[in-house]
Design a protein around this motif. Structure first.
Motif, PDB file in Angstrom:
ATOM      1  N   THR A 154      62.160 130.446  39.772  1.00 32.43           N
ATOM      2  CA  THR A 154      62.317 131.647  39.618  1.00 32.43           C
ATOM      3  C   THR A 154      61.591 133.032  39.666  1.00 32.43           C
ATOM      4  N   ARG A 155      60.151 132.779  40.669  1.00 32.31           N
ATOM      5  CA  ARG A 155      59.555 133.473  40.675  1.00 32.31           C
ATOM      6  C   ARG A 155      58.886 134.770  40.365  1.00 32.31           C
ATOM      7  N   SER A 156      58.871 133.941  39.066  1.00 29.73           N
ATOM      8  CA  SER A 156      57.597 134.447  37.502  1.00 29.73           C
ATOM      9  C   SER A 156      56.599 135.133  38.372  1.00 29.73           C
ATOM     10  N   THR A 157      56.696 136.826  37.237  1.00 29.56           N
ATOM     11  CA  THR A 157      55.428 136.672  37.248  1.00 29.56           C
ATOM     12  C   THR A 157      54.544 136.949  36.144  1.00 29.56           C
ATOM     13  N   LEU A 158      54.861 135.409  35.701  1.00 26.96           N
ATOM     14  CA  LEU A 158      53.586 135.016  34.167  1.00 26.96           C
ATOM     15  C   LEU A 158      52.185 135.114  34.480  1.00 26.96           C
ATOM     16  N   LEU A 159      52.008 134.195  35.665  1.00 26.13           N
ATOM     17  CA  LEU A 159      50.579 134.285  36.212  1.00 26.13           C
ATOM     18  C   LEU A 159      49.895 135.613  36.336  1.00 26.13           C
ATOM     19  N   PHE A 160      50.171 136.384  36.726  1.00 29.17           N
ATOM     20  CA  PHE A 160      49.952 137.787  36.279  1.00 29.17           C
ATOM     21  C   PHE A 160      49.747 138.750  35.196  1.00 29.17           C
ATOM     22  N   ASN A 184      46.273 144.126  40.078  1.00 28.47           N
ATOM     23  CA  ASN A 184      44.463 145.256  41.202  1.00 28.47           C
ATOM     24  C   ASN A 184      43.203 144.985  40.617  1.00 28.47           C
ATOM     25  N   GLY A 185      41.930 145.217  41.300  1.00 30.59           N
ATOM     26  CA  GLY A 185      41.537 145.264  40.476  1.00 30.59           C
ATOM     27  C   GLY A 185      40.474 144.365  39.223  1.00 30.59           C
ATOM     28  N   SER A 186      40.824 142.851  39.982  1.00 31.05           N
ATOM     29  CA  SER A 186      40.463 141.594  39.002  1.00 31.05           C
ATOM     30  C   SER A 186      39.549 141.161  39.909  1.00 31.05           C
ATOM     31  N   GLY A 187      38.827 141.549  41.195  1.00 27.34           N
ATOM     32  CA  GLY A 187      38.089 140.548  42.439  1.00 27.34           C
ATOM     33  C   GLY A 187      38.814 140.139  43.395  1.00 27.34           C
ATOM     34  N   LYS A 188      39.829 139.670  43.070  1.00 36.24           N
ATOM     35  CA  LYS A 188      39.478 139.319  44.295  1.00 36.24           C
ATOM     36  C   LYS A 188      39.214 138.992  45.751  1.00 36.24           C
ATOM     37  N   VAL A 191      38.330 133.051  35.249  1.00 35.33           N
ATOM     38  CA  VAL A 191      38.516 131.889  35.969  1.00 35.33           C
ATOM     39  C   VAL A 191      39.517 131.551  35.167  1.00 35.33           C
ATOM     40  N   PHE A 192      39.957 131.241  35.896  1.00 35.25           N
ATOM     41  CA  PHE A 192      41.145 129.756  34.926  1.00 35.25           C
ATOM     42  C   PHE A 192      41.866 129.261  36.197  1.00 35.25           C
ATOM     43  N   GLN A 193      41.709 127.934  35.482  1.00 41.88           N
ATOM     44  CA  GLN A 193      42.302 126.625  36.464  1.00 41.88           C
ATOM     45  C   GLN A 193      43.489 126.139  35.532  1.00 41.88           C
ATOM     46  N   ILE A 206      43.203 131.717  38.783  1.00 35.48           N
ATOM     47  CA  ILE A 206      43.814 132.914  38.665  1.00 35.48           C
ATOM     48  C   ILE A 206      42.554 133.707  37.895  1.00 35.48           C
ATOM     49  N   LEU A 207      42.661 135.160  38.531  1.00 36.99           N
ATOM     50  CA  LEU A 207      41.302 135.917  37.469  1.00 36.99           C
ATOM     51  C   LEU A 207      42.148 136.561  36.560  1.00 36.99           C
ATOM     52  N   GLY A 208      41.398 137.033  35.292  1.00 35.86           N
ATOM     53  CA  GLY A 208      42.290 137.571  34.412  1.00 35.86           C
ATOM     54  C   GLY A 208      41.243 138.790  33.982  1.00 35.86           C
ATOM     55  N   LEU A 209      41.557 140.351  33.237  1.00 35.39           N
ATOM     56  CA  LEU A 209      40.914 140.928  33.968  1.00 35.39           C
ATOM     57  C   LEU A 209      41.586 141.629  32.431  1.00 35.39           C
ATOM     58  N   ASN A 210      39.730 141.476  31.776  1.00 32.56           N
ATOM     59  CA  ASN A 210      39.608 141.944  30.132  1.00 32.56           C
ATOM     60  C   ASN A 210      39.032 143.012  30.092  1.00 32.56           C
ATOM     61  N   GLU A 211      39.392 143.999  29.251  1.00 34.52           N
ATOM     62  CA  GLU A 211      38.398 145.738  29.703  1.00 34.52           C
ATOM     63  C   GLU A 211      37.219 145.330  31.041  1.00 34.52           C
ATOM     64  N   ASN A 212      36.290 145.160  29.990  1.00 37.31           N
ATOM     65  CA  ASN A 212      35.065 145.181  31.574  1.00 37.31           C
ATOM     66  C   ASN A 212      34.795 143.659  31.868  1.00 37.31           C
TER      67      ASN A 212
END
Length: 699
Positions: free
Chosen positions: A424-430, A32-36, A402-404, A392-398
Motif C-alpha cells: 500500500t505504500r502507506s503513510t501511517l508510520l509518519f 521533517n524536523g523530527s531529528g533524523k 523514539v519508537f520501536q 520511528i521519530l515522533g515529534l510532539n510539540e518540543n
C-alpha cells in the motif's frame, strides 16, 4: 560485531532517546524536523573519521532546548556494540570499549561536559543554592570539554543516574569529580576510528558543486593513493610528458608577450628597485598523486554515441545517482580493509531520485553484511523496510520520542504488517495520528467532510486516513502500543445494527430481515473482538457507526446532500422524485434502505465521490467520526488550528449564525485572544459540530 543501540541525552532536539538497531539495514523514519539528521550526526561524532577533529567541540546551540538553561548540563552520546568476536580488529575494540563481564558487548561514549575546574567548583558548592547558581550563571561554552570513554555502564537516560553522575540541578547537589567511578563513566580513550570503517552519504540536494569541489568530491577520495597502483614505468612516462607540456606552453611567444607586458607595467609603476621579477609558466603537476586529483567526471548520453559533456548538463536526479555510486564505491573499497566493522550511513536517499530507484537502492544493500543506517521520510523505502529494523521519530510539540514498532510482536505479526505496507505504500508510520477505516467510501468522504465543515485538511491535523478491510484492523493497529508506537490510532467501522425491526424469533424473518440480522450478528462479533483488542491499550480505540457509514451519514441530517446526487444517478424525473421522497423520510428503515440501495446500484466508492462533491459547510459530520478525530489527535489540537476552524465556520453559512452577522461582529472579546474566541464560539454555537469537537479536546 554491530551497533545494537544509540543512546542520546541532551543533544539538539533529543532530551532522552534510545535507538535500537539490528544487523543489516536499519531505517530511521520521521517527519521533517523530527531529528533524523541529528541522530545520524550523533553516530558520526563517535565513529566518522571524515569529520573535522574540532567538530567534537560543540556549541551551546547543540544542547537540547528543553533543558532551559544548558549551563552545567552534559551532552552524553553512547553506542552499544554486540558480538565483539575473536576477530583481530574486534579484539582491539573489545579491549578499549568491551565490558569486563565476560560478554561480547561494549560501549563507546562521548561526553561534552564542564571542565574539571567547573565540576570541582560545583561539587564544593553543593547544597549552597546561591553559590552554585552563581557558578552556573558564569559558565560559558569555552568551559566545556569533549571526552571519549569506553566500557561505561551507566545509563544516563535514567533520571536518577543522571542526577547522581552529572548533578541534581533542582537541589543543587553535584558529584565529586575526583571520585573516579570507572564502571559508570568508563575509561578515557581516543576515538576508535582506526578500528571501524565508516562511510557517510549525505542528503542529496546540490551535489554537482560537491562533485566539482576538491574538498567534498567523493571522486577525489577514490583517487587518493591510486598512484601507488600504477607501474613505475607508466608513472615515469606520464611525468616526462607533463614536463614537456609545461615547457611547451611556457615557451609560447603569446605567453612570453603577456609576461613581458606585466613586467614592464610593474617597472613603470614602482620602479626597478621594488619590482618583483615575474614570469608565466604552466604548472600542471608532474607528481602523479597531484595529477590524478585534477581528474574530473564527464557525462555522456545513452542515445548519442561518443558525446561527453559537463556535469552541469545532468538533471538533479542524474547527478545524485552518480554521487551515490561514487560513495558506494568508496564504501566498497573500504570493505577491503581488515576492520572490525563496516558502517554505511545514508541520509534521505529519496531526494531527487525516482521512486523505483529508491526501492532498488534500499533492497540492494539490505542483503549486505555491512550494517547500514538509513534516514528517510519516503513511503517507498519505509514500505520495504522490516518492522524490526525501524526506529520511528515522533515529534510532539518540543518533545521527540523514539519508537520501536516491533517490540513484543511475533515474527508472524511483523510479516503481515510488512506485506501490507509493501503493498500500500502507506503513510501511517509518519503520521501524528491514524484513523483506520473499512473501505473507499470512508476514505473519499471523510476528508471532504473535514475540509468543508471544519476548514482544515486531515494532513494539517497530522492524521493519516488509511483504508483497509476490517480483517486487518487488529494486525495493523498492533503497531500502536505503549511498547511500540506511542501515537493514537482510531478504528472506524460499522456496527451494522439492523435498519428494520426484527421479529423476536428469527425463524419468522423475511429474506431481507434475515440479511439484516446476519449483518447485525457479524457487527456484534466484530465489536466484541475490537473491544477486546483495544482493552488496556490507551493508544487504540474503536468507533462505530450504529448502522453503516452511508446510513449514519444520512441519519446525521444530510438528506439534502444525498438528494442532490440523484440527478447524476437517474435520468428520469420520476425516479429522482421517488428516491428523494424516500431519503427525506425520517424513519431509518426507509431512508436507510434507500441509501443502501443507491450504494449497491452505483457502488459505494462512486456514491461517496458524488456525495463528496455536494458537501458544504452546512453538512453535518456524524458524531462517531468526530470522536475518532479527537482520539487520533490525542485529544489535543493547537489553539491556532481551532481558531482557524472557528473563523472558517463563521465565514460560511451555518445554522447558528444570523445571515447578516459577520465573524468580526461575532466575537465580543479580543479577536486576537484565540482561547477566548474558541470558548465564546463553543458557548454561542453549542449545537455546532465544531463545538462538539472542542468539547472533546483537552485544552
Amino acid at each position: 560485531m554491530y551497533i545494537s543501540s544509540l543512546r542520546i541525552r541532551n543533544f539538539r532536539n533529543f532530551s532522552t532517546a534510545k535507538f535500537s538497531f539490528k544487523k543489516g539495514v536499519n531505517t530511521i523514519l520521521g517527519e521533517n524536523g523530527s531529528g533524523k539528521t541529528n541522530a545520524l550526526f550523533a553516530l558520526r561524532l563517535l565513529l566518522d573519521e571524515s569529520l573535522p577533529r574540532n567538530i567534537t567541540k560543540l556549541r551551546d546551540s547543540d544542547f537540547c532546548r528543553n533543558l532551559g538553561d544548558w549551563r552545567g548540563h552534559w551532552i552524553v552520546i553512547s553506542v552499544d556494540f554486540d558480538e565483539l568476536s575473536s576477530h583481530e580488529g574486534c579484539q582491539m575494540l573489545k579491549h578499549d570499549a568491551g565490558h569486563v563481564d565476560g560478554s561480547e558487548k561494549g560501549t563507546l561514549t562521548y561526553y561534552f561536559r564542564p571542565c574539571l575546574k567547573i565540576r570541582k567548583a560545583l561539587f564544593e558548592a553543593s547544597g549552597n543554592q546561591v553559590l552554585a547558581q552563581q557558578i552556573i550563571d558564569e559558565i560559558t561554552i569555552e568551559d566545556y570539554e569533549p571526552v571519549f570513554s569506553g566500557r561505561a555502564n551507566a545509563n544516563f537516560l535514567c533520571e536518577g543516574t543522571y542526577r547522581n553522575l552529572v548533578g541534581d540541578f533542582h537541589n543543587f547537589v553535584f558529584p565529586d569529580p575526583d571520585d573516579r567511578n570507572f564502571m559508570a563513566y568508563g575509561v578515557k580513550l581516543s576515538p576508535l576510528h582506526e578500528e571501524v570503517s565508516f562511510t557517510f552519504v549525505k542528503a542529496l540536494r546540490d551535489v554537482v558543486s560537491d562533485l566539482k569541489n576538491y574538498r567534498n568530491s567523493p571522486l577525489i577520495a577514490l583517487l587518493k593513493g591510486l598512484e601507488s597502483e600504477i607501474s613505475e614505468q607508466d608513472a615515469e612516462n606520464i611525468t616526462t610528458l607533463i614536463s614537456e607540456v609545461n615547457d611547451s606552453i611556457s615557451e609560447l611567444d603569446e605567453i612570453k608577450k603577456v609576461s613581458s607586458g606585466i613586467q614592464d607595467t610593474l617597472h613603470k609603476t614602482v620602479g626597478y628597485t621594488f619590482s618583483p621579477v615575474i614570469d608565466i609558466e604552466s604548472s600542471l603537476p608532474s607528481e602523479l598523486d597531484k595529477l590524478l586529483q585534477k581528474l574530473s567526471l564527464t557525462v555522456g548520453d545513452n542515445y548519442v554515441d561518443g558525446y561527453s559533456g559537463d556535469l552541469n548538463e545532468l538533471s538533479l536526479g542524474g547527478a545524485n545517482l552518480i554521487y551515490v555510486a561514487l560513495k558506494l564505491l568508496e564504501y566498497e573499497r573500504k570493505q577491503e580493509a581488515d576492520k572490525a566493522a563496516q558502517f554505511l550511513v545514508i541520509e534521505e536517499p529519496e531526494a531527487h531520485i525516482h521512486t523505483h530507484i529508491q526501492k532498488t537502492l534500499f533492497e540492494s544493500h539490505s542483503i549486505d553484511k555491512t550494517q547500514v543506517f538509513l534516514s528517510t521520510h519516503s513511503t517507498h523505502i519505509s514500505s520495504v523496510a522490516k518492522i524490526a529494523d525501524i526506529n520511528i521519530l515522533g515529534l510532539n510539540e518540543n518533545h521527540v520520542d523514539v519508537f520501536q514498532p516491533s517490540n513484543q510482536l511475533t515474527p508472524t505479526d511483523c510479516d503481515r504488517i510488512e506485506r501490507y505496507l509493501n503493498a500500500t505504500r502507506s503513510t501511517l508510520l509518519f503520521a501524528k495520528g491514524v484513523i483506520l477505516v473499512e473501505g473507499e467510501a470512508e476514505l473519499i468522504l471523510i476528508p471532504a467532510l473535514v475540509r468543508n465543515v471544519l476548514g482544515v485538511s486531515l494532513d494539517e491535523l497530522g492524521i493519516s486516513l488509511i483504508s483497509m478491510d476490517s480483517a486487518f484492523f487488529e494486525h495493523i493497529s498492533n503497531l500502536f502500543h505503549p511498547e511500540r508506537i506511542r501515537k493514537h490510532c482510531a478504528i472506524i467501522t460499522d456496527l451494522d445494527t439492523s435498519i428494520v425491526p426484527l421479529p423476536d424469533d428469527e425463524v419468522n424473518d423475511s429474506k431481507y430481515q434475515r440479511s439484516c440480522r446476519n449483518s447485525q450478528k457479524s457487527g456484534l462479533i466484530r465489536k466484541g473482538k475490537l473491544d477486546e483488542h483495544t482493552k488496556d491499550n490507551d493508544f487504540i480505540s474503536a468507533f462505530y457507526a450504529n448502522h453503516t457509514f452511508e446510513v449514519d451519514f444520512i441519519g446525521a441530517d444530510n438528506s439534502i446532500e444525498a438528494k442532490e446526487v440523484l440527478s447524476s444517478i437517474y435520468q428520469q424525473q420520476a425516479n429522482i422524485t421517488k428516491s428523494s421522497n424516500l431519503l427525506e423520510n425520517h424513519a431509518v428503515e426507509v431512508f436507510g434502505k434507500e441509501i443502501l440501495r443507491l450504494a449497491e446500484k452505483v457502488g459505494k466508492g462512486w456514491l461517496a465521490l458524488l456525495l463528496s462533491e455536494k458537501v458544504t459547510s452546512q453538512t453535518y459530520i456524524p458524531s462517531y467520526i468526530l470522536d475518532a478525530i479527537a482520539f487520533s489527535c490525542g485529544y489535543k489540537l493547537a489553539p491556532k488550528i481551532l481558531y482557524k476552524m472557528c473563523w472558517h465556520r463563521l465565514s460560511k453559512p451555518m445554522p447558528a449564525l444570523e445571515d447578516d452577522e459577520k465573524p468580526l461582529q461575532f466575537f465580543s472579546n479580543n479577536q486576537t485572544d484565540m482561547n477566548a474566541c474558541i470558548d465564546e464560539f463553543k458557548e454561542r454555537c453549542a449545537d455546532d459540530d465544531l463545538s462538539y469537537l472542542i468539547e472533546l479536546l483537552d485544552r
